[in-house]
Design a protein around this motif. Structure first.
Motif, mmCIF file in Angstrom:
data_model
loop_
_atom_site.group_PDB
_atom_site.id
_atom_site.type_symbol
_atom_site.label_atom_id
_atom_site.label_comp_id
_atom_site.label_asym_id
_atom_site.label_seq_id
_atom_site.Cartn_x
_atom_site.Cartn_y
_atom_site.Cartn_z
ATOM 1 N N TRP A 141 68.085 29.647 53.645
ATOM 2 C CA TRP A 141 69.407 29.585 53.044
ATOM 3 C C TRP A 141 68.237 28.165 52.999
ATOM 4 O O TRP A 141 69.204 27.198 52.439
ATOM 5 N N ARG A 142 67.109 27.453 53.103
ATOM 6 C CA ARG A 142 66.834 25.960 52.583
ATOM 7 C C ARG A 142 66.188 26.615 51.175
ATOM 8 O O ARG A 142 66.139 25.513 50.302
ATOM 9 N N ILE A 143 65.950 27.144 51.206
ATOM 10 C CA ILE A 143 64.330 27.047 50.406
ATOM 11 C C ILE A 143 65.729 27.437 49.036
ATOM 12 O O ILE A 143 65.570 27.255 47.417
ATOM 13 N N LEU A 144 65.666 29.034 49.211
ATOM 14 C CA LEU A 144 65.789 30.244 47.607
ATOM 15 C C LEU A 144 67.609 29.744 47.530
ATOM 16 O O LEU A 144 67.998 29.734 46.630
ATOM 17 N N MET A 145 68.349 29.908 48.609
ATOM 18 C CA MET A 145 69.805 29.671 48.011
ATOM 19 C C MET A 145 69.854 28.481 47.368
ATOM 20 O O MET A 145 70.595 28.274 45.844
ATOM 21 N N PRO A 146 69.742 26.895 47.587
ATOM 22 C CA PRO A 146 69.653 26.333 45.977
ATOM 23 C C PRO A 146 69.136 26.398 45.025
ATOM 24 O O PRO A 146 69.790 25.598 43.954
ATOM 25 N N ILE A 147 68.355 26.686 44.864
ATOM 26 C CA ILE A 147 67.950 27.568 43.489
ATOM 27 C C ILE A 147 68.706 29.258 42.859
ATOM 28 O O ILE A 147 67.631 29.473 41.690
ATOM 29 N N SER A 148 69.127 29.562 43.617
ATOM 30 C CA SER A 148 69.764 30.733 43.200
ATOM 31 C C SER A 148 71.584 30.437 42.544
ATOM 32 O O SER A 148 72.091 31.032 43.058
ATOM 33 N N VAL A 149 71.336 29.020 42.658
ATOM 34 C CA VAL A 149 73.315 28.478 41.830
ATOM 35 C C VAL A 149 73.686 29.123 41.380
ATOM 36 O O VAL A 149 75.159 29.731 40.956
ATOM 37 N N PRO A 150 72.934 29.773 39.780
ATOM 38 C CA PRO A 150 72.938 30.407 39.322
ATOM 39 C C PRO A 150 73.894 31.420 39.645
ATOM 40 O O PRO A 150 74.909 32.386 38.683
ATOM 41 N N GLY A 151 72.633 32.595 39.668
ATOM 42 C CA GLY A 151 73.031 34.089 40.304
ATOM 43 C C GLY A 151 74.481 33.611 41.181
ATOM 44 O O GLY A 151 75.395 34.601 41.553
ATOM 45 N N LEU A 152 74.614 33.153 42.064
ATOM 46 C CA LEU A 152 75.517 33.254 43.099
ATOM 47 C C LEU A 152 76.986 32.990 42.249
ATOM 48 O O LEU A 152 78.006 33.370 43.073
ATOM 49 N N MET A 206 103.996 34.100 34.359
ATOM 50 C CA MET A 206 103.284 34.504 35.381
ATOM 51 C C MET A 206 101.843 34.682 34.332
ATOM 52 O O MET A 206 101.093 34.291 35.412
ATOM 53 N N SER A 207 102.197 34.820 33.116
ATOM 54 C CA SER A 207 100.650 35.442 33.177
ATOM 55 C C SER A 207 100.401 34.300 32.692
ATOM 56 O O SER A 207 98.686 34.391 32.307
ATOM 57 N N ILE A 208 100.789 33.547 31.934
ATOM 58 C CA ILE A 208 99.991 32.341 31.936
ATOM 59 C C ILE A 208 99.074 31.858 32.856
ATOM 60 O O ILE A 208 97.856 31.115 33.138
ATOM 61 N N LEU A 209 100.038 31.424 33.872
ATOM 62 C CA LEU A 209 99.774 30.680 34.637
ATOM 63 C C LEU A 209 98.936 31.699 36.334
ATOM 64 O O LEU A 209 98.041 31.319 36.252
ATOM 65 N N GLY A 210 98.940 33.213 35.498
ATOM 66 C CA GLY A 210 97.834 34.233 36.283
ATOM 67 C C GLY A 210 96.564 33.606 35.364
ATOM 68 O O GLY A 210 95.054 33.855 36.638
ATOM 69 N N CYS A 211 96.621 33.405 34.195
ATOM 70 C CA CYS A 211 95.040 32.704 33.119
ATOM 71 C C CYS A 211 94.142 31.636 33.428
ATOM 72 O O CYS A 211 93.358 31.770 34.062
ATOM 73 N N ILE A 212 94.827 31.020 34.349
ATOM 74 C CA ILE A 212 94.455 29.460 34.711
ATOM 75 C C ILE A 212 93.400 29.419 35.859
ATOM 76 O O ILE A 212 92.628 29.014 35.323
ATOM 77 N N PRO A 213 93.470 29.998 36.431
ATOM 78 C CA PRO A 213 91.825 30.282 37.094
ATOM 79 C C PRO A 213 91.051 30.499 36.917
ATOM 80 O O PRO A 213 89.453 29.742 37.224
ATOM 81 N N VAL A 214 91.157 31.907 36.304
ATOM 82 C CA VAL A 214 89.851 32.435 35.846
ATOM 83 C C VAL A 214 89.136 31.436 34.184
ATOM 84 O O VAL A 214 88.205 30.810 34.145
ATOM 85 N N LEU A 215 89.937 30.517 33.593
ATOM 86 C CA LEU A 215 90.146 29.391 32.808
ATOM 87 C C LEU A 215 89.362 29.317 33.179
ATOM 88 O O LEU A 215 88.185 27.931 32.611
ATOM 89 N N ILE A 216 89.620 28.183 34.336
ATOM 90 C CA ILE A 216 89.188 26.897 34.655
ATOM 91 C C ILE A 216 87.377 27.426 35.412
ATOM 92 O O ILE A 216 86.896 26.558 34.701
ATOM 93 N N LEU A 217 87.287 28.247 36.401
ATOM 94 C CA LEU A 217 86.239 29.332 36.779
ATOM 95 C C LEU A 217 85.019 28.719 35.596
ATOM 96 O O LEU A 217 83.704 28.546 35.536
ATOM 97 N N PHE A 218 85.798 29.465 34.318
ATOM 98 C CA PHE A 218 84.579 29.878 33.169
ATOM 99 C C PHE A 218 84.585 27.775 32.535
ATOM 100 O O PHE A 218 83.488 28.144 31.911
ATOM 101 N N LEU A 219 85.487 26.681 32.273
ATOM 102 C CA LEU A 219 85.051 25.955 32.116
ATOM 103 C C LEU A 219 84.399 25.247 32.672
ATOM 104 O O LEU A 219 83.702 24.519 32.152
ATOM 105 N N PHE A 220 83.777 25.578 34.304
ATOM 106 C CA PHE A 220 83.768 24.529 35.422
ATOM 107 C C PHE A 220 82.542 25.156 35.141
ATOM 108 O O PHE A 220 81.019 24.421 35.687
ATOM 109 N N PHE A 221 82.545 26.406 35.069
ATOM 110 C CA PHE A 221 80.692 27.234 35.907
ATOM 111 C C PHE A 221 80.229 28.252 34.801
ATOM 112 O O PHE A 221 79.529 28.855 35.595
#
Length: 294
Positions: free
Chosen positions: A202-213, A264-279
């Motif tokens: 939790w102190r060493i590996l987790m902070p440097i494993s952000v891309p994997g998480l 509703m399909s457009i609204l349903g796409c927004i969460p996944v789109l936001i995740l990809f844009l930020f991460f």
């Protein structure tokens, strides 16, 4: 007496030119990529356009992206209907819960697979990989009977536990591969300081494993958010339905609310789109770093 010809300076040397063959290949590649992008984007653009139309305008010929009946009525209907808003709430609760629980379990399991040798390790690895190879539809009836027997039918807990069965194997495999890329000297340095393995994790590996998480978390969230079959089978009442089921419920017996389905399909796409844009940067890094043997 002949004089030696002076060599031209760097500025006087002729510029290197790209061979015509390579130029044509690059141009063809660019054209192919543009055509592919347009082909992939066309359904999304049409879905977005249809969400602002009335039902008759969606089927008019010739089709138009913008029509005189342009309005936000479909979005207003969805966002002011408590039943439809409940679909989104259910999807968020289930997807976020499965993502969080899968990451917690997968991180500890992957750390054990990556750092320790124990009896039955290879057998458990085979089981984890085998679960990924089983088509989910073949497990639908057994899971339905099990969920009903445990009195978890039509509950959040039933869907969360069911989804974790399908998301955990991937999460464990990816996190194990990512931990394998991290040097074991990090753990040994922590042990020298008198700390235990959980501190190293939790102190060493987790902070440097952000891309994997992030890559595992985004993938898990997408699986839960888009899942249809088990959400339809393991729920009964409208207050437990998720977004994919909510879209399907707009298909009435005598008429389809196409504009509301598109909205509703457009609204349903927004969460996944936001995740990809930020991460996106972490997601790609985590996917490639974890692509190793466990």
């Amino acid at each position: 007496m002949t004089t030696l010809a002076t060599r031209p300076t760097t500025s006087e040397q002729p510029a290197l030119r790209t061979p015509p063959k390579k130029t044509s290949q690059r141009a063809a590649l660019v054209v192919a990529l543009v055509l592919g992008a347009c082909f992939a984007a066309l359904p999304v653009v049409w879905m977005l356009s249809s969400s602002f139309k009335t039902n008759p305008e969606i089927f008019e010929f010739p089709p138009r992206l913008v029509t005189p009946g342009f309005s936000f009525d479909a979005y207003t209907t969805i966002l002011t209907d408590p039943t439809k808003l409940r679909f989104f709430l259910n999807s968020y609760v289930i997807a976020l819960s499965v993502t969080a629980l899968s990451l917690i379990v997968a991180v500890h399991a992957a750390y054990a697979f990556s750092r320790y040798e124990f009896w039955g390790k290879k057998t458990i690895n085979v089981i984890v990989v085998s679960v990924q190879a089983v088509p989910p539809i073949t497990l639908l009836i057994p899971y339905f009977g099990l969920v009903v027997a445990l009195k978890l039918y039509n509950t959040y807990q039933g869907l969360i536990l069911t989804y974790m069965v399908f998301t955990l194997p991937y999460a464990i495999i990816m996190m194990t591969g990512y931990f394998n890329t991290l040097p074991k000297e990090l753990d040994e340095a922590v042990k020298v300081d008198g700390a235990g393995p959980l501190t190293a994790l939790w102190r060493i590996l987790m902070p440097i494993s952000v891309p994997g998480l992030v890559s595992v978390g985004v993938y898990t969230f997408m699986i839960c958010w888009n899942e249809f079959l088990f959400a339809l089978t393991l729920t009964r009442t409208e207050d437990m339905r998720t977004v994919p089921i909510g879209i399907q419920l707009l298909m009435g017996q005598h008429s389809y609310e196409w504009n509301e389905m598109m909205a509703m399909s457009i609204l349903g796409c927004i969460p996944v789109l936001i995740l990809f844009l930020f991460f996106q940067r972490y997601f790609i890094g985590g996917m490639t770093a974890g692509a190793v043997k466990i």
